[in-house]
Write an enzyme that holds these catalytic residues in place. Sequence first.
Site, PDB file in Angstrom:
ATOM      1  CD  GLU A 137      77.875  72.162  56.450  1.00 13.59           C
ATOM      2  OE1 GLU A 137      77.885  72.595  57.620  1.00 13.59           O
ATOM      3  OE2 GLU A 137      77.093  72.574  55.580  1.00 13.59           O
TER       4      GLU A 137
ATOM      5  CG  ASP B  88      71.949  65.737  48.541  1.00 11.93           C
ATOM      6  OD1 ASP B  88      72.664  66.745  48.428  1.00 11.93           O
ATOM      7  OD2 ASP B  88      70.712  65.769  48.428  1.00 11.93           O
TER       8      ASP B  88
ATOM      9  CG  HIS C 115      77.547  77.644  56.582  1.00  8.34           C
ATOM     10  ND1 HIS C 115      78.562  76.911  55.997  1.00  8.34           N
ATOM     11  CD2 HIS C 115      76.654  76.745  57.062  1.00  8.34           C
ATOM     12  CE1 HIS C 115      78.293  75.616  56.118  1.00  8.34           C
ATOM     13  NE2 HIS C 115      77.147  75.491  56.772  1.00  8.34           N
TER      14      HIS C 115
ATOM     15  CE1 TYR D  85      76.229  70.298  58.776  1.00  8.86           C
ATOM     16  CE2 TYR D  85      76.567  68.399  57.357  1.00  8.86           C
ATOM     17  CZ  TYR D  85      75.960  69.605  57.603  1.00  8.86           C
ATOM     18  OH  TYR D  85      75.089  70.141  56.696  1.00  8.86           O
TER      19      TYR D  85
ATOM     20  CG  HIS E  64      75.659  75.243  61.526  1.00  8.34           C
ATOM     21  ND1 HIS E  64      76.652  74.335  61.830  1.00  8.34           N
ATOM     22  CD2 HIS E  64      75.393  75.064  60.202  1.00  8.34           C
ATOM     23  CE1 HIS E  64      76.972  73.647  60.745  1.00  8.34           C
ATOM     24  NE2 HIS E  64      76.215  74.079  59.742  1.00  8.34           N
ATOM     25  CD  GLU E  65      72.432  77.126  58.593  1.00  6.16           C
ATOM     26  OE1 GLU E  65      73.079  77.334  57.546  1.00  6.16           O
ATOM     27  OE2 GLU E  65      72.209  75.982  59.030  1.00  6.16           O
TER      28      GLU E  65
ATOM     29  CD  GLU F 246      75.233  76.990  53.950  1.00  3.19           C
ATOM     30  OE1 GLU F 246      76.051  76.305  53.296  1.00  3.19           O
ATOM     31  OE2 GLU F 246      74.308  76.480  54.588  1.00  3.19           O
TER      32      GLU F 246
END
Length: 617
Positions: free
Chosen positions: A332, A389, A313, A397, A309-310, A285
């Site tokens: 998220e 990560d 953001h 999410y 979705h992006e 994003e």
Amino acid sequence: MKKITLLLGCIILIASSCSNKQAQSIPSYIEEPHSFSKPNEAIITHLDLDINVDFENEIINGKASYLIKNNKASQIILDSKFLTIENVQADGKDTTFSLGDFDEQLGNPLKIDINDDTKQITVFYKTTHKTEALQWLKPQQTADKKHPFLFTQGQAILTRTWIPIQDSPQVRITYNAKVQVPSQLMAVMSAENPKTKTQDGLYTFKMEQPISPYLIALAVGDIEYKAISDRTGIYAEKSMVEKAHYEFSDMENMVASAEALYGTYAWDQFDVIVLPPSFPFGGMENPRLTFATPTVIAGDKSLTSLIAHELAHSWSGNLVTNATWNDFWLNEGFTVYFEMRIMEALYGKDRANMLAHIGRQDLEEEIEGFKDTPDDTKLKLNLKDRNPDDGMNSIAYDKGYLFLRTLEETAGREKFDVFLKNYFKKHAFSTISTEEFVTYLNENLLEKHNITFNTNEWIYNSGIPDNQAIIASDKFETVEKTIQQFVKTNKVDKTLTKDWTVQEWVHFVRNFPEDIKTEHLAMIDEAFNLTNSNNSYIAMVWYEQAINHDYHGNDVDTKIEDFLIRVGRRWYVSTLYKAFKRNNKTDAALAIYNKARSNYHSVTANTIDDMLGFKQD
């Protein structure tokens, strides 16, 4: 005497006030486990980047100059990893600096000596072949196969591998950049962008809104631009431009729908660049310029929820940002919720519910995968001494989404929408921790409307609370009946699948009985040719089932290998490698991985290395 005392008191009061103002000129920042920087002592506020992109040697070299604020500090600390630091200046004069001990996750602290009144620092540096954010692609790895390509991926803590910076999401900066590239290529960034190539390959950029460092992004390639509306458009290689333009032609409608829900789009322009297939995520994003995988170009707009979705953001993540990576769910979870609302507004509740239902299944699988480490199923995480990560999974999410959807159903959509709109407005261009969010939620929704809700259980406990919203889909129930009929009758009736969406096909494939026979898979493949599906999502879930059930028909093994070599999207490839490992086929996975690894970005390669126990020679 009284006058002297009074005058002295005033002087002391004024001096104290000035001292307090200086101390308060830097906001209070949370201790950050994933950055060496100490922003409470000295912080960067603006970046001027001046770099050269050298494709021949595959390095970036140049200088990063920062405006800074300091709280009477004698030192400012930046994050640096796999960079060669050549020189450092403070207010235009050489200053002393040192690199601290190397940490495998975090890199090195770059400690720069400054004075109380230092206003600017400049770091002269170059990247190395170990730099993790950059992926240099040969012409044959691109769509048009004529010129090389470069892209960056900064999230979560990889920006420090191509720019020395205070690489914490709670540090927000504006930036300008000057980027020199080969004259036949174009450079674009997460900033104001060119629409055509320059003659000399020199590009300048400006990002006037303050962003977190992980959102600084650069792509360089033989790309073109095609507008969709005055504020939306597509960058892609020449052979991909028309396909991408058609696929994403609803972008302006998406922006308008998002604004109708939660307020004005704050970034002026919303463009998308379609990158080569090695890009490790579905999308990233980056403000003003979303990076996207070509795997979402299916020819029928069926996978464009990724663009929704992006876009979402732009509010949750870019406008209001998680303070640390322990709070990643704030980025998220909110974005998935917002994505579903955009999809519902544009394409109806059925489609939104099917997407949410698939996410709910993903969440169930993720929770099962964390059965030995249940703390990883909490929304608020403790990722100290771990790679951030590790928290980028379905918990953040889909559990985050489920929490917000349950909250919406409890409070009522009208009240919840008012709350969210005010939340984005109140915290615009700032960062927020989980604890700050809980306080804001209590004061502005729950207590305000006398609503009882088990917020702490959702956020700080493992698993899913019992009061979760139930996501139902009548269409998926029909899909499940169709599966049963095919297996029971040993016959495929194509009329039952005639008008299916991609989501129905994905649900169909993912919900085969565990004991389904290979002859049933062959029968289904013969009818629908799923092995050769042009939709990457359908292909991925079908290949997973082929691995799970030892199906080898229709040359599927070759197709799986081709897919894993060609596609670098981490979600897709990790799903398939995980299936190999789960079914005791690690040798087969490693045979493919040895061929595919060089095509993957470090984000994907690091994940698969760990999964398969791969060691480079």
